[in-house]
Design a protein around this motif. Structure first.
Motif, PDB file in Angstrom:
ATOM      1  N   GLU A  47      49.839  27.949  41.984  1.00  0.00           N
ATOM      2  CA  GLU A  47      49.338  28.509  40.733  1.00  0.00           C
ATOM      3  C   GLU A  47      50.368  29.445  40.126  1.00  0.00           C
ATOM      4  OE1 GLU A  47      44.769  28.840  41.066  1.00  0.00           O
ATOM      5  OE2 GLU A  47      45.629  29.729  42.832  1.00  0.00           O
ATOM      6  N   SER A  48      50.077  29.951  38.939  1.00  0.00           N
ATOM      7  CA  SER A  48      51.076  30.796  38.292  1.00  0.00           C
ATOM      8  C   SER A  48      51.372  32.011  39.155  1.00  0.00           C
ATOM      9  CB  SER A  48      50.630  31.224  36.901  1.00  0.00           C
ATOM     10  OG  SER A  48      49.249  31.257  36.791  1.00  0.00           O
ATOM     11  N   HIS A 219      51.494  22.456  38.401  1.00  0.00           N
ATOM     12  CA  HIS A 219      50.260  22.970  38.978  1.00  0.00           C
ATOM     13  C   HIS A 219      49.222  21.861  39.018  1.00  0.00           C
ATOM     14  CE1 HIS A 219      49.634  23.240  34.674  1.00  0.00           C
ATOM     15  NE2 HIS A 219      48.371  23.060  34.963  1.00  0.00           N
ATOM     16  N   LEU A 260      42.292  24.422  46.888  1.00  0.00           N
ATOM     17  CA  LEU A 260      42.802  23.887  45.631  1.00  0.00           C
ATOM     18  C   LEU A 260      42.210  22.514  45.356  1.00  0.00           C
ATOM     19  CD1 LEU A 260      46.650  24.439  45.250  1.00  0.00           C
ATOM     20  CD2 LEU A 260      44.805  25.435  43.929  1.00  0.00           C
ATOM     21  N   SER A 263      38.793  22.594  44.188  1.00  0.00           N
ATOM     22  CA  SER A 263      38.586  23.299  42.913  1.00  0.00           C
ATOM     23  C   SER A 263      38.705  22.387  41.710  1.00  0.00           C
ATOM     24  CB  SER A 263      39.632  24.392  42.726  1.00  0.00           C
ATOM     25  OG  SER A 263      39.503  25.370  43.688  1.00  0.00           O
ATOM     26  N   VAL A 264      39.441  21.291  41.847  1.00  0.00           N
ATOM     27  CA  VAL A 264      39.661  20.473  40.653  1.00  0.00           C
ATOM     28  C   VAL A 264      38.627  19.367  40.558  1.00  0.00           C
ATOM     29  CG1 VAL A 264      42.087  20.843  40.179  1.00  0.00           C
ATOM     30  CG2 VAL A 264      41.456  19.237  41.952  1.00  0.00           C
ATOM     31  N   SER A 276      33.843  23.761  44.596  1.00  0.00           N
ATOM     32  CA  SER A 276      33.870  24.965  45.416  1.00  0.00           C
ATOM     33  C   SER A 276      35.169  25.708  45.174  1.00  0.00           C
ATOM     34  CB  SER A 276      33.685  24.650  46.889  1.00  0.00           C
ATOM     35  OG  SER A 276      34.072  23.327  47.146  1.00  0.00           O
ATOM     36  N   PRO A 277      35.125  26.680  44.284  1.00  0.00           N
ATOM     37  CA  PRO A 277      36.345  27.399  43.930  1.00  0.00           C
ATOM     38  C   PRO A 277      36.808  28.299  45.069  1.00  0.00           C
ATOM     39  CG  PRO A 277      34.466  28.392  42.843  1.00  0.00           C
ATOM     40  CD  PRO A 277      33.949  27.188  43.577  1.00  0.00           C
ATOM     41  N   ILE A 278      38.073  28.731  44.978  1.00  0.00           N
ATOM     42  CA  ILE A 278      38.573  29.743  45.894  1.00  0.00           C
ATOM     43  C   ILE A 278      38.093  31.066  45.330  1.00  0.00           C
ATOM     44  CG2 ILE A 278      40.636  30.777  46.885  1.00  0.00           C
ATOM     45  CD1 ILE A 278      42.067  28.129  46.240  1.00  0.00           C
ATOM     46  N   GLU A 279      37.402  31.851  46.140  1.00  0.00           N
ATOM     47  CA  GLU A 279      36.856  33.116  45.638  1.00  0.00           C
ATOM     48  C   GLU A 279      37.986  34.115  45.382  1.00  0.00           C
ATOM     49  OE1 GLU A 279      33.937  33.440  44.616  1.00  0.00           O
ATOM     50  OE2 GLU A 279      33.307  31.490  45.390  1.00  0.00           O
ATOM     51  N   GLY A 280      37.663  35.141  44.623  1.00  0.00           N
ATOM     52  CA  GLY A 280      38.608  36.233  44.456  1.00  0.00           C
ATOM     53  C   GLY A 280      39.670  35.953  43.411  1.00  0.00           C
ATOM     54  N   GLN A 281      40.609  36.860  43.343  1.00  0.00           N
ATOM     55  CA  GLN A 281      41.637  36.826  42.313  1.00  0.00           C
ATOM     56  C   GLN A 281      42.978  36.429  42.914  1.00  0.00           C
ATOM     57  OE1 GLN A 281      40.934  37.350  39.118  1.00  0.00           O
ATOM     58  NE2 GLN A 281      38.789  37.644  39.674  1.00  0.00           N
ATOM     59  N   PRO A 282      43.877  35.894  42.080  1.00  0.00           N
ATOM     60  CA  PRO A 282      45.222  35.608  42.586  1.00  0.00           C
ATOM     61  C   PRO A 282      45.898  36.890  43.057  1.00  0.00           C
ATOM     62  CG  PRO A 282      44.996  35.016  40.252  1.00  0.00           C
ATOM     63  CD  PRO A 282      43.687  35.526  40.703  1.00  0.00           C
ATOM     64  N   ARG A 297      41.180  35.958  50.328  1.00  0.00           N
ATOM     65  CA  ARG A 297      40.415  34.913  49.659  1.00  0.00           C
ATOM     66  C   ARG A 297      40.000  33.806  50.615  1.00  0.00           C
ATOM     67  NH1 ARG A 297      43.862  33.043  44.589  1.00  0.00           N
ATOM     68  NH2 ARG A 297      41.831  32.443  43.776  1.00  0.00           N
TER      69      ARG A 297
ATOM     70  N   SER B 163      42.431  40.457  34.863  1.00  0.00           N
ATOM     71  CA  SER B 163      43.174  39.202  34.985  1.00  0.00           C
ATOM     72  C   SER B 163      42.600  38.173  34.006  1.00  0.00           C
ATOM     73  CB  SER B 163      43.073  38.672  36.404  1.00  0.00           C
ATOM     74  OG  SER B 163      41.765  38.210  36.637  1.00  0.00           O
ATOM     75  N   ASP B 193      44.293  29.220  35.882  1.00  0.00           N
ATOM     76  CA  ASP B 193      44.742  28.507  37.065  1.00  0.00           C
ATOM     77  C   ASP B 193      43.587  27.743  37.695  1.00  0.00           C
ATOM     78  OD1 ASP B 193      47.454  28.799  37.604  1.00  0.00           O
ATOM     79  OD2 ASP B 193      47.178  30.908  38.081  1.00  0.00           O
ATOM     80  N   VAL B 194      43.904  26.676  38.426  1.00  0.00           N
ATOM     81  CA  VAL B 194      42.824  25.810  38.907  1.00  0.00           C
ATOM     82  C   VAL B 194      41.783  26.522  39.755  1.00  0.00           C
ATOM     83  CG1 VAL B 194      43.752  23.497  38.687  1.00  0.00           C
ATOM     84  CG2 VAL B 194      44.419  24.872  40.627  1.00  0.00           C
ATOM     85  N   SER B 195      42.199  27.443  40.631  1.00  0.00           N
ATOM     86  CA  SER B 195      41.191  28.064  41.488  1.00  0.00           C
ATOM     87  C   SER B 195      40.251  28.938  40.657  1.00  0.00           C
ATOM     88  CB  SER B 195      41.850  28.879  42.600  1.00  0.00           C
ATOM     89  OG  SER B 195      42.502  30.005  42.092  1.00  0.00           O
ATOM     90  N   ILE B 196      40.788  29.560  39.607  1.00  0.00           N
ATOM     91  CA  ILE B 196      39.974  30.403  38.732  1.00  0.00           C
ATOM     92  C   ILE B 196      39.149  29.524  37.791  1.00  0.00           C
ATOM     93  CG2 ILE B 196      40.071  32.289  37.059  1.00  0.00           C
ATOM     94  CD1 ILE B 196      41.123  32.982  39.858  1.00  0.00           C
ATOM     95  N   ALA B 198      37.782  26.721  38.402  1.00  0.00           N
ATOM     96  CA  ALA B 198      36.576  26.256  39.080  1.00  0.00           C
ATOM     97  C   ALA B 198      35.516  27.351  39.109  1.00  0.00           C
ATOM     98  CB  ALA B 198      36.909  25.803  40.498  1.00  0.00           C
ATOM     99  N   GLN B 199      35.953  28.622  39.269  1.00  0.00           N
ATOM    100  CA  GLN B 199      34.981  29.730  39.248  1.00  0.00           C
ATOM    101  C   GLN B 199      34.262  29.792  37.903  1.00  0.00           C
ATOM    102  OE1 GLN B 199      37.079  33.377  40.024  1.00  0.00           O
ATOM    103  NE2 GLN B 199      37.662  32.811  42.103  1.00  0.00           N
ATOM    104  N   ASN B 202      31.809  26.848  37.369  1.00  0.00           N
ATOM    105  CA  ASN B 202      30.559  27.076  38.094  1.00  0.00           C
ATOM    106  C   ASN B 202      29.708  28.139  37.416  1.00  0.00           C
ATOM    107  OD1 ASN B 202      31.244  25.146  39.899  1.00  0.00           O
ATOM    108  ND2 ASN B 202      31.504  26.518  41.651  1.00  0.00           N
TER     109      ASN B 202
END
Lengths: 328, 331
Positions: A47-48, A219, A260, A263-264, A276-282, A297, B163, B193-196, B198-199, B202
Motif C-alpha cells: 500500500e502507499s 497496489h 490484503l 480485502s479486495v 474482511s478488511p485489515i483492521e486499524g490504520q497504516p 493490525r 488519515s 488503499d485496499v485494506s482501508i 474494505a473497511q 463494510n
C-alpha cells in the motif's frame, strides 16, 4: 522459461534508504534483498508508503538527497554494484541498461519539448546514432507502442495527447535503448481499465520480444496475478512475503498478504461473501511499532511479535515469509 | 440484502447536462456543447444500491451532481418521492437536500481544513435546525462519530490530523447527520488503499442496513461496484448502455463495452486470470464534444456493423425485468 541457475541480472542486498526529516528518520526502505533474473517479471505490491517505489528509485539512485539517502546495501547489476558508481557512470546506466516508466504520464514528460525530441533523447545520448536514424527509429518505436499517426505525433507536445497516449510515449522512451531491465512504477494507475489492459498487454509483449526483465510496482493485486512471475509483498519498508505468483495467491502465508487478498472484492467471487478488511490504520513511518511492524493490525499476533522483528525465512521452495506465526 | 419494498425512490427521466463551449474574447459565440450526460433514464428503488460504472469522462459524476441539483440539468426530470426536484425553488430545494446527501471522492479536498471534525459533521445539524443547544449538539456529533467507527475523543481535531480512511469516515458522518434517505456516493473508496477501502465498504453496508439507506454508488472499479450494488448501470460517453441485476450483469453481460470492461479487470488469482478469455478493445474514449454518430461505442466496438455507425441504439431493448441493454447487435 527463466533459468534460475544463472547469475541473476539484478541482486539487491540489504538495501536501506532513509529520509532524514526534522521530525525524525523515516526508514522508507529498511533492509530488503531480492534477485531478478533475465527476462523475469517481478511484481512488488503493497500500500502507499510501504516503500515499494522508493526501493525502485534506489536502484537507479533517484533519491533526492537531502533528505533521502541510501544508507546501506548493494545493488548488483550485471556484476557491478550500482551504488559504488560515479555519477557519470550512473548516467550511462539510466535509460540505457535500466529504464524507468513512471506513474504519472501527465507530469513525467517535459511539457516544452516535442514527443519526438523526448523519445530520441536516450538513443542519441547512449547509442551515439545520428539524428536522421534516431528519427526513423523513434517513429518505428511509436508505431510499435500503437500510437496512431506516429510521424505526426513526433512534432506534438505532451499536452496534445491523452493520458493513455502519453503513457504509450513513456513506454516507447523506456524501450528505446532495448534495456536489460525496465522498472515500471504504477504504470497504469492513473488510467482507465480498458486503457490499462491495452498498455499492460503491450508492455508484456514488448518486454518478451526483447527479453527485458520487468519490475512491476503496483497496489493492484489483480495486475500482479496476471503478469508477474514472482511477487514481493512489502509492508513498512520491509519485504514480508516473497513467492512465485502461483504460490502467493494459492497459499498466502503472511497475515498481511492474507489480509490484503481478503480485502479486495473480486469479480468472480460469491456475492454473499463480505470483505474482511485489515483492521486499524497504516503504519506511521516516523513511529514504527517495536517488533513486527504489522503486529498492531495483526489478528494472529503472539507476545513475541511485540518485541522481536521477524526476518524472511524459507517455508517452501520459492516461498519466504517474515512472520513468527504459522498461519494457514 | 434483505427483502425490501419495491417502490421507487428516485426516477431520472431523459436527463441531459450540456456544458456550452464559447469562442472569442468579447463577442462570445457558442460553438457547441460538451454533452456530459446525454439523455439517461433510470430508477432507484427504496433501500437498494444502484451502481453506476464507467470510465473517466463518461458522465457518471455529472449525473450524480445533476441529481443533487449541484449542477442543474439542461433538460429532463429528476423525480424524488413523486416530486420533480429540477423545478423547485431554492427554499423548497433545501428541504429536499436534507433527504439526499452526498459522499465525495477526495477525502483531502472535500473537508474544510479550517473547521474541526465536529463542526464539519455538525454544520448540517445547525443549518437544518436539528439541534437546540450545545449539549445536544455535542451528544449528537459524538454519536455520529461513533456510528462511523471514530473515537469521539478525536472530534475536536482538524482534518489534516486524520488519515485518508478516517477523513472519509468524517465525510460519511456528515452525510448521515441529517438522516437522509438517499446518499449519492461519488467514488467514495477510490482514493484509499485496499485494506482501508474494505473497511469503508463494510461500513457503508452496515450503515445501509442500520438506517435503511438507499445508495447511488458511482465508481469505476467494477469489482467494488459488484460487491456493493443490487443493480448496476454501465455508462459510456454520456449514455447508459446497460442496466441489470448485478448477478445477471456479471454472468451474462450483453453490451460489448460491458464485456470489455469485465475482461479488463484482472482477477487476483493467477490460475483463473491467465486462463480466462480476454476481450481487448482498442482506441480511446471519444470526445463528448464531438461524439461519434450512431452508437457512440462503434469506433471501438469489435463487432460494429453499418447500422451501428448510423443509428443510435435507443430506446434499447428490455431482455427481461432486470436487464436492459442499448445495442443494435442484441436481438
Amino acid at each position: 522459461m527463466i533459468d534460475r541457475t544463472m547469475t541473476p541480472l539484478l541482486e539487491v542486498r540489504n538495501l536501506q534508504t532513509h529520509f532524514f526529516t526534522d521530525q525524525g528518520i523515516i526508514r522508507a526502505v529498511n533492509g530488503i534483498s531480492y534477485d531478478l533474473h533475465e527476462g523475469e517479471t517481478l511484481g512488488i505490491v503493497g500500500e502507499s508508503g510501504c516503500g515499494k517505489s522508493i526501493s525502485a528509485f534506489s536502484i537507479l539512485r533517484l533519491i533526492p538527497n537531502p533528505p533521502g539517502k541510501i544508507v546501506n546495501g548493494e545493488v548488483i547489476f550485471e556484476g557491478t554494484d550500482l551504488l559504488q558508481l560515479s555519477d557519470r557512470e550512473m548516467c550511462a546506466v539510466r535509460g540505457n541498461k535500466i529504464a524507468m516508466i513512471f506513474q504519472e504520464p501527465m507530469t513525467s514528460l517535459n511539457p516544452v519539448l516535442t514527443i519526438g525530441h523526448q523519445v530520441m533523447e536516450p538513443m542519441v545520448l547512449h547509442q551515439k546514432i545520428g539524428k536522421k536514424q534516431a528519427i526513423q527509429e523513434s517513429i518505428q518505436l511509436l508505431s510499435k507502442v500503437q500510437l496512431s499517426e506516429p510521424e505526426a505525433r513526433m512534432n506534438s507536445f505532451p499536452h496534445q495527447l491523452s493520458g493513455g497516449m502519453r503513457q504509450r510515449v513513456m513506454i516507447a522512451m523506456g524501450m528505446s535503448c532495448k534495456p536489460k531491465l525496465i522498472i515500471a512504477d504504477e504504470p497504469t494507475t492513473a488510467l482507465d481499465v480498458t486503457i490499462q489492459a491495452q498498455l499492460l498487454e503491450l508492455m508484456k509483449g514488448l518486454t518478451r520480444d526483447i527479453g527485458t526483465a520487468l519490475i512491476l510496482i503496483t497496489h493492484n493485486l489483480g495486475i500482479v496475478a496476471r503478469y508477474a512471475d514472482r511477487v514481493l509483498v512489502m509492508y513498512a519498508g520491509r519485504i514480508v512475503e516473497k513467492a512465485t505468483a502461483k504460490k502467493l495467491y494459492s497459499s498466502p502465508s503472511h497475515p498481511y498478504t492474507i489480509g490484503l487478498l481478503a480485502s479486495v472484492p473480486r469479480l468472480d467471487q460469491d456475492l454473499k461473501k463480505s470483505l474482511s478488511p485489515i483492521e486499524g490504520q497504516p503504519p506511521d513511518l516516523l513511529n514504527l511499532p517495536k517488533g513486527c511492524a504489522f503486529h498492531p493490525r495483526c489478528r494472529y499476533r503472539i507476545p513475541k511479535c511485540f518485541t522481536q522483528s521477524p526476518e524472511l525465512e524459507q517455508i517452501s521452495d520459492n516461498h519466504e515469509k517474515a512472520c513468527w506465526v504459522d498461519v494457514h | 440484502m434483505s427483502i425490501k419494498p419495491k417502490n421507487s425512490l428516485l426516477q431520472v427521466n431523459n436527463l441531459k447536462k450540456y456544458y456550452p463551449v464559447y469562442t472569442g474574447m468579447f463577442l462570445k459565440k457558442k460553438i457547441g456543447d460538451v454533452r456530459a450526460v446525454d439523455g439517461i433514464s433510470f430508477e432507484i428503488l427504496n433501500g437498494e444500491t444502484l451502481g453506476l460504472v464507467g470510465e473517466s469522462g463518461c458522465g457518471k459524476t455529472t449525473c450524480g451532481r445533476s441529481i443533487l441539483q449541484l449542477d442543474p440539468p439542461t433538460s429532463g426530470s429528476v423525480i424524488f418521492q413523486g416530486k420533480d426536484i429540477t423545478q423547485l425553488r431554492k427554499q423548497e430545494l433545501r428541504a429536499i437536500r436534507k433527504k439526499i446527501q452526498v459522499i465525495f471522492q477526495d477525502p483531502f479536498g472535500s473537508l474544510n481544513p479550517r473547521m474541526t471534525a465536529r463542526n464539519i459533521i455538525g454544520e448540517l445539524l445547525i443549518i437544518h435546525g436539528m439541534t437546540d443547544n450545545k449539549t445536544e449538539y455535542h451528544e449528537q456529533t459524538d454519536h455520529l462519530f461513533m456510528s462511523v467507527g471514530l473515537d469521539p475523543a478525536m472530534a475536536d481535531r482538524y482534518p489534516h490530523e486524520f488519515s485518508g480512511g478516517q477523513r472519509q469516515r468524517i465525510g460519511i458522518a456528515r452525510a448521515l447527520s441529517v438522516k437522509p434517505e438517499l446518499i449519492v456516493c461519488d467514488e467514495p473508496v477510490s482514493a484509499l488503499d485496499v485494506s482501508i477501502q474494505a473497511q469503508i465498504i463494510n461500513l457503508l453496508q452496515d450503515l445501509q442496513e442500520r438506517f435503511q439507506l438507499t445508495y447511488l454508488f458511482i465508481a469505476h472499479d467494477l469489482a467494488v461496484v459488484r460487491h456493493l450494488s443490487d443493480r448496476v448501470a454501465v455508462m459510456y460517453l454520456g449514455n447508459i448502455v446497460e442496466i441489470a441485476d448485478r448477478a445477471e450483469l456479471y454472468i451474462n453481460p450483453l453490451h460489448p463495452y460491458t464485456k470489455a470492461l469485465f475482461s479488463a479487470v484482472p482477477i487476483p488469482d493467477p490460475e483463473i486470470e491467465r486462463t480466462r478469455e480476454h476481450l481487448l478493445i482498442f482506441g480511446e474514449v471519444g470526445s463528448p464534444f464531438h461524439p461519434p454518430a450512431g452508437c457512440k461505442f462503434h469506433p471501438r466496438c469489435p463487432f460494429a456493423k453499418s447500422v451501428c455507425r448510423e443509428e443510435p441504439p435507443f430506446p434499447g431493448k428490455t431482455i427481461d425485468d432486470n436487464h436492459w441493454v442499448a445495442c443494435h447487435l442484441i436481438q
